[in-house]
Design an enzyme around this catalytic site. Structure first.
Site, mmCIF file in Angstrom:
data_model
loop_
_atom_site.group_PDB
_atom_site.id
_atom_site.type_symbol
_atom_site.label_atom_id
_atom_site.label_comp_id
_atom_site.label_asym_id
_atom_site.label_seq_id
_atom_site.Cartn_x
_atom_site.Cartn_y
_atom_site.Cartn_z
ATOM 1 N N GLU A 103 22.332 -0.892 6.716
ATOM 2 C CA GLU A 103 21.792 -0.980 5.353
ATOM 3 C C GLU A 103 21.138 0.335 4.951
ATOM 4 O O GLU A 103 21.201 0.755 3.797
ATOM 5 C CB GLU A 103 20.790 -2.141 5.308
ATOM 6 C CG GLU A 103 20.529 -2.720 3.950
ATOM 7 C CD GLU A 103 21.717 -3.416 3.303
ATOM 8 O OE1 GLU A 103 22.807 -2.821 3.239
ATOM 9 O OE2 GLU A 103 21.557 -4.555 2.837
ATOM 10 N N THR B 30 22.324 1.116 -5.557
ATOM 11 C CA THR B 30 21.046 0.570 -5.081
ATOM 12 C C THR B 30 19.995 1.675 -4.992
ATOM 13 O O THR B 30 18.841 1.482 -5.391
ATOM 14 C CB THR B 30 21.235 -0.104 -3.709
ATOM 15 O OG1 THR B 30 22.141 -1.190 -3.869
ATOM 16 C CG2 THR B 30 19.923 -0.650 -3.171
#
Ligand code: HSE
Length: 296
Positions: A127, A179
């Protein structure tokens, strides 16, 4: 011999729980197979058309598997064959599925020697490659299933939350929201009165899930800190929310950092009506979109 995992899409934040709440969707799911290799390191084979990096350090699954390899001195190397079904960049945890699926498959291959918490820890390295920050609100639900609360990531403290049956409608407008950018624009300070409202909502949402109280869930799906800033990146956001609620949705908001928007409904028929409302908005605005109806 290899081992396969089918990690599902996930919705992070669940409106008011930025970085601490997430839930797993029943579908879509990726398909990741992991094999032992005599060559040291992690080798990536992409079995789809997304053109994702094959260099292990730059690949979300690869970074997660390298973290796992660091703790498996008896294993020389791993080969991963990845087939993405969850569209990268759609906001329903595509990168988390890549990271989580890779380590879940590897763990099967290694006779499940690692705990779920260990797998979350490894997957967070993936991530970090995707968004620059380690957050677990997609990874934890992907690995644990259902609704999860990440009470803390240092030390890791993941709590599975019971929830009543919930149907989920997701619309993915075809725009790009990275993001990293969607995190960059957030304010670093919050007003005490906003914080109070936010933690009231988070506690209310968790209580609503555990009690199966749909009205409380609906009332608590409110975000006074992140959504007002991020929603400007998503054309049609306010209208989608308004029309979805008119169609009977309990509530909803941005899925993770967007651009997808999700809505929760008590029953499948309402969730279908909500998808029609969403379609109406993006057809009128003239942005390509994709909707789908599933459940938690
Ligand atoms: N909690 C993260 C965010 C999820 O909102 O930035 C991103 O996938």
């Amino acid at each position: 011999a290899g081992a396969v995992a089918y990690p599902s899409a996930t919705v992070a934040n669940v409106v008011c729980g930025f970085d601490i709440l997430g839930f797993a969707l029943n579908e879509p799911c990726d398909e990741l197979a992991v094999y032992l290799s005599d060559e040291p390191g992690v080798h990536i084979i992409n079995n789809d058309d997304y053109d994702l990096p094959t260099e292990a350090e730059k690949n979300v699954s690869g970074a997660a598997l390298l973290a796992l390899l660091d703790e498996t001195p008896d294993v020389k190397g791993l080969t991963l064959v990845s087939k993405k079904i969850i569209k990268p960049g759609s906001g329903i945890g595509s990168s988390a599925a890549s990271a989580a699926g890779a380590v879940v498959a590897a763990n099967h291959l290694l006779d499940n020697r690692f705990s779920k918490d260990d797998l979350v820890r490894f997957a967070m390295f993936g991530e970090k490659v995707a968004s620059g920050v380690k957050h677990a609100d997609n990874i934890a639900p992907c690995i644990f299933g259902g609704v999860t609360l990440i009470r803390s990531i240092h030390p890791l403290d993941i709590v599975s939350i019971e929830a009543p049956p919930l149907h989920v409608t997701v619309v993915h407008p075809q725009i790009e929201v990275r993001t990293a950018d969607a995190r960059q624009i957030l304010r670093q300070n919050v007003l005490l009165r906003d914080a109070i409202r936010q933690w009231g909502n988070i506690a209310g949402l968790v209580a609503g899930f555990i009690k199966g109280d749909y009205d409380l869930i609906g009332r608590s799906l409110e975000d006074v800190i992140i959504e007002p800033v991020r929603s400007i990146l998503i054309p049609g956001f306010d209208e989608v929310k308004k029309l979805s609620k008119e169609a009977g949705a309990l509530g909803g908001g941005i899925s993770g950092s967007g651009p997808s928007i999700f809505m929760l409904s008590k029953d499948a028929e309402t969730a279908k009506q909500v998808s029609l409302a969403m379609e109406q908005v993006y057809t009128r605005i003239g942005i390509d979109f994709h909707t789908h109806v599933t459940s938690i």
